[in-house]
Design an enzyme around this catalytic site. Structure first.
Site, PDB file in Angstrom:
ATOM      1  N   ASN A   7      83.371  65.341  68.826  1.00  0.00           N
ATOM      2  CA  ASN A   7      81.859  65.692  68.135  1.00  0.00           C
ATOM      3  C   ASN A   7      81.055  66.483  69.326  1.00  0.00           C
ATOM      4  OD1 ASN A   7      79.480  65.794  67.258  1.00  0.00           O
ATOM      5  ND2 ASN A   7      80.006  64.264  65.805  1.00  0.00           N
ATOM      6  N   ASP A   9      78.199  67.718  68.546  1.00  0.00           N
ATOM      7  CA  ASP A   9      76.677  68.066  68.114  1.00  0.00           C
ATOM      8  C   ASP A   9      75.823  68.130  69.443  1.00  0.00           C
ATOM      9  OD1 ASP A   9      77.745  67.897  65.695  1.00  0.00           O
ATOM     10  OD2 ASP A   9      76.861  65.649  65.231  1.00  0.00           O
ATOM     11  N   HIS A  10      75.968  67.054  70.423  1.00  0.00           N
ATOM     12  CA  HIS A  10      75.025  67.051  71.263  1.00  0.00           C
ATOM     13  C   HIS A  10      75.010  67.913  72.440  1.00  0.00           C
ATOM     14  CE1 HIS A  10      73.490  63.704  69.239  1.00  0.00           C
ATOM     15  NE2 HIS A  10      74.682  63.095  69.151  1.00  0.00           N
ATOM     16  N   ARG A  18      65.509  73.238  74.373  1.00  0.00           N
ATOM     17  CA  ARG A  18      64.834  74.174  75.151  1.00  0.00           C
ATOM     18  C   ARG A  18      64.643  75.633  74.232  1.00  0.00           C
ATOM     19  NH1 ARG A  18      64.024  74.846  80.679  1.00  0.00           N
ATOM     20  NH2 ARG A  18      63.143  72.802  81.370  1.00  0.00           N
ATOM     21  N   HIS A  43      78.608  68.238  63.005  1.00  0.00           N
ATOM     22  CA  HIS A  43      77.754  67.864  61.802  1.00  0.00           C
ATOM     23  C   HIS A  43      76.294  68.654  61.712  1.00  0.00           C
ATOM     24  CE1 HIS A  43      75.174  64.048  60.132  1.00  0.00           C
ATOM     25  NE2 HIS A  43      75.262  65.266  59.013  1.00  0.00           N
ATOM     26  N   ARG A  45      73.177  69.189  60.086  1.00  0.00           N
ATOM     27  CA  ARG A  45      72.179  68.521  59.355  1.00  0.00           C
ATOM     28  C   ARG A  45      71.276  69.490  58.473  1.00  0.00           C
ATOM     29  NH1 ARG A  45      70.604  63.382  60.052  1.00  0.00           N
ATOM     30  NH2 ARG A  45      72.127  62.225  61.419  1.00  0.00           N
ATOM     31  N   ARG A  49      68.831  70.138  63.587  1.00  0.00           N
ATOM     32  CA  ARG A  49      68.592  69.599  64.924  1.00  0.00           C
ATOM     33  C   ARG A  49      69.341  69.861  65.917  1.00  0.00           C
ATOM     34  NH1 ARG A  49      68.764  63.269  64.110  1.00  0.00           N
ATOM     35  NH2 ARG A  49      67.445  63.656  61.954  1.00  0.00           N
ATOM     36  N   HIS A  50      70.554  70.089  65.477  1.00  0.00           N
ATOM     37  CA  HIS A  50      71.495  70.292  66.804  1.00  0.00           C
ATOM     38  C   HIS A  50      72.182  71.577  66.534  1.00  0.00           C
ATOM     39  CE1 HIS A  50      73.490  67.303  64.718  1.00  0.00           C
ATOM     40  NE2 HIS A  50      73.045  66.300  65.298  1.00  0.00           N
ATOM     41  N   GLU A  70      81.097  67.710  59.393  1.00  0.00           N
ATOM     42  CA  GLU A  70      80.417  66.384  59.027  1.00  0.00           C
ATOM     43  C   GLU A  70      79.107  67.016  57.953  1.00  0.00           C
ATOM     44  OE1 GLU A  70      79.029  63.732  61.867  1.00  0.00           O
ATOM     45  OE2 GLU A  70      81.174  63.183  62.407  1.00  0.00           O
ATOM     46  N   THR A 100      70.608  58.992  64.211  1.00  0.00           N
ATOM     47  CA  THR A 100      71.854  59.316  64.035  1.00  0.00           C
ATOM     48  C   THR A 100      72.450  58.713  62.609  1.00  0.00           C
ATOM     49  OG1 THR A 100      74.312  59.166  65.061  1.00  0.00           O
ATOM     50  CG2 THR A 100      72.856  57.167  65.461  1.00  0.00           C
ATOM     51  N   THR A 101      73.713  59.120  62.058  1.00  0.00           N
ATOM     52  CA  THR A 101      74.127  58.451  61.068  1.00  0.00           C
ATOM     53  C   THR A 101      74.064  57.323  61.098  1.00  0.00           C
ATOM     54  OG1 THR A 101      75.507  60.395  60.834  1.00  0.00           O
ATOM     55  CG2 THR A 101      75.921  58.571  59.240  1.00  0.00           C
ATOM     56  N   GLU A 154      86.710  57.631  56.884  1.00  0.00           N
ATOM     57  CA  GLU A 154      86.426  57.384  58.176  1.00  0.00           C
ATOM     58  C   GLU A 154      85.795  55.849  58.187  1.00  0.00           C
ATOM     59  OE1 GLU A 154      84.559  60.101  60.505  1.00  0.00           O
ATOM     60  OE2 GLU A 154      83.581  58.848  61.935  1.00  0.00           O
ATOM     61  N   HIS A 192      81.891  56.252  65.824  1.00  0.00           N
ATOM     62  CA  HIS A 192      80.582  56.253  65.771  1.00  0.00           C
ATOM     63  C   HIS A 192      80.438  54.846  66.934  1.00  0.00           C
ATOM     64  CE1 HIS A 192      76.397  55.901  65.170  1.00  0.00           C
ATOM     65  NE2 HIS A 192      76.642  57.062  64.454  1.00  0.00           N
ATOM     66  N   GLY A 193      79.779  55.414  67.897  1.00  0.00           N
ATOM     67  CA  GLY A 193      79.409  54.419  69.225  1.00  0.00           C
ATOM     68  C   GLY A 193      80.561  54.126  70.194  1.00  0.00           C
ATOM     69  N   GLY A 214      81.732  61.523  69.991  1.00  0.00           N
ATOM     70  CA  GLY A 214      80.822  62.487  70.271  1.00  0.00           C
ATOM     71  C   GLY A 214      79.897  61.999  71.627  1.00  0.00           C
ATOM     72  N   HIS A 215      78.758  61.250  71.260  1.00  0.00           N
ATOM     73  CA  HIS A 215      77.609  61.251  72.152  1.00  0.00           C
ATOM     74  C   HIS A 215      78.292  60.620  73.515  1.00  0.00           C
ATOM     75  CE1 HIS A 215      74.166  58.965  73.953  1.00  0.00           C
ATOM     76  NE2 HIS A 215      73.496  60.023  73.388  1.00  0.00           N
TER      77      HIS A 215
HETATM   78  N1  PXP Z   1      81.689  59.735  62.912  1.00  0.00           N
HETATM   79  C1  PXP Z   1      80.692  60.073  62.138  1.00  0.00           C
HETATM   80  C2  PXP Z   1      80.609  60.124  60.345  1.00  0.00           C
HETATM   81  C3  PXP Z   1      79.083  60.532  62.800  1.00  0.00           C
HETATM   82  O1  PXP Z   1      78.087  60.853  61.994  1.00  0.00           O
HETATM   83  C4  PXP Z   1      79.068  60.505  64.150  1.00  0.00           C
HETATM   84  C5  PXP Z   1      77.979  60.799  64.850  1.00  0.00           C
HETATM   85  O2  PXP Z   1      77.699  62.264  64.481  1.00  0.00           O
HETATM   86  C6  PXP Z   1      80.159  60.079  64.713  1.00  0.00           C
HETATM   87  C7  PXP Z   1      81.670  59.857  64.227  1.00  0.00           C
HETATM   88  C8  PXP Z   1      80.452  60.097  66.383  1.00  0.00           C
HETATM   89  O3  PXP Z   1      79.568  59.152  66.919  1.00  0.00           O
HETATM   90  P1  PXP Z   1      79.158  59.139  68.399  1.00  0.00           P
HETATM   91  O4  PXP Z   1      78.433  60.559  68.467  1.00  0.00           O
HETATM   92  O5  PXP Z   1      78.458  57.854  68.487  1.00  0.00           O
HETATM   93  O6  PXP Z   1      80.553  59.024  68.869  1.00  0.00           O
END
Ligand code: PXP
Length: 238
Positions: A7, A9-10, A18, A43, A45, A49-50, A70, A100-101, A154, A192-193, A214-215
């Protein structure tokens, strides 16, 4: 072997901080795929935001593996997805004030909107996945959608990854949810996480085909580079 969708996004979060033109999610996606990722997730949104709309277009033309978008079931998102045609859309709940979600979809409350979104996306040739908590009640409801879900679902791993959580108990919920969904013939994803510290027990669940991370990867990439961050995660997945 469990596959990895990165992912990005970040990467966009850093750029948007910036209002700059760099770094771009597309550059990160190219490197992540070259390092072994099976696909890329972004994702879009409603508040932008990103990830921006132009990022989604660029990702569509650059990503070689599976592009997973997403999004919520908002009409503008469905329109955009039908135009851009990612390989897969993962429907997620979205609250403007969340960082975050925060959890999976509520299939009882949002059922009709989700069903309509799935059909619209499916008719555009897009596979659909639903982001779901490992809650037996929600997983049972997935059966009502299983005929229309070309992709699968998921499992939200957030609770398992939280510091201080009863990881064994939370993992058991994930394993049970995965088994139930797989029994109905659905493809099972999770995310996630997840970090290199906690990923192995999830990647070892046999029916889980792909992880969405992602993060942690983007954070690690800031320090060691995207290629190494993706390779480290793949090694941690086993
Ligand atoms: N799955 C979904 C549905 C999410 O919304 C996210 C966060 O955007 C992730 C996975 C990835 O989570 P993380 O950024 O914590 O790895």
């Amino acid at each position: 072997m469990t596959q990895l969708s990165v992912n990005v996004d970040h990467v966009a979060t850093l750029r948007q901080a910036r209002g700059a033109s760099y770094p771009t999610p597309v550059e990160a996606a190219r490197i992540a795929e070259a390092a072994g990722a099976s696909g890329i997730t972004a994702h879009l949104r409603v508040d932008r935001r990103h990830i921006q709309d132009a990022d989604v277009d660029e990702l569509r033309s650059v990503v070689r593996g599976k592009l997973n978008l997403e999004m919520s079931t908002a009409d503008e998102m469905l329109e955009l997805a039908c135009r851009v045609r990612p390989d897969q859309v993962t429907l997620v709940p979205e609250r403007p004030e969340e960082v975050t979600t925060e959890g999976g979809l509520d299939l009882a409350a949002a059922g009709p909107a989700i069903q309509a979104a799935i059909r619209r996306l499916r008719d555009a040739g897009i596979a659909v996945s639903l982001f779901i908590d490992p809650d037996p009640e929600q997983i049972r409801r997935l059966a009502d959608f299983s005929n229309d879900l070309a992709a699968g679902f998921e499992i939200n791993t957030d609770h398992y990854t939280r510091p201080g959580a009863d990881a064994n108990r939370e993992l058991e919920r994930i394993v049970d949810a995965a088994a139930m969904g797989a029994e109905w013939g659905l493809r099972v994803y999770a995310g996630h996480g997840l970090t290199t510290e906690n990923v192995r027990r999830v990647s070892e669940i046999p029916v889980v085909r792909e992880l969405n991370i992602g993060h942690f990867i983007v954070s690690r990439a800031v320090i060691v580079g995207m290629e190494r961050a993706v390779k480290e995660m793949l090694a941690a997945m086993g």
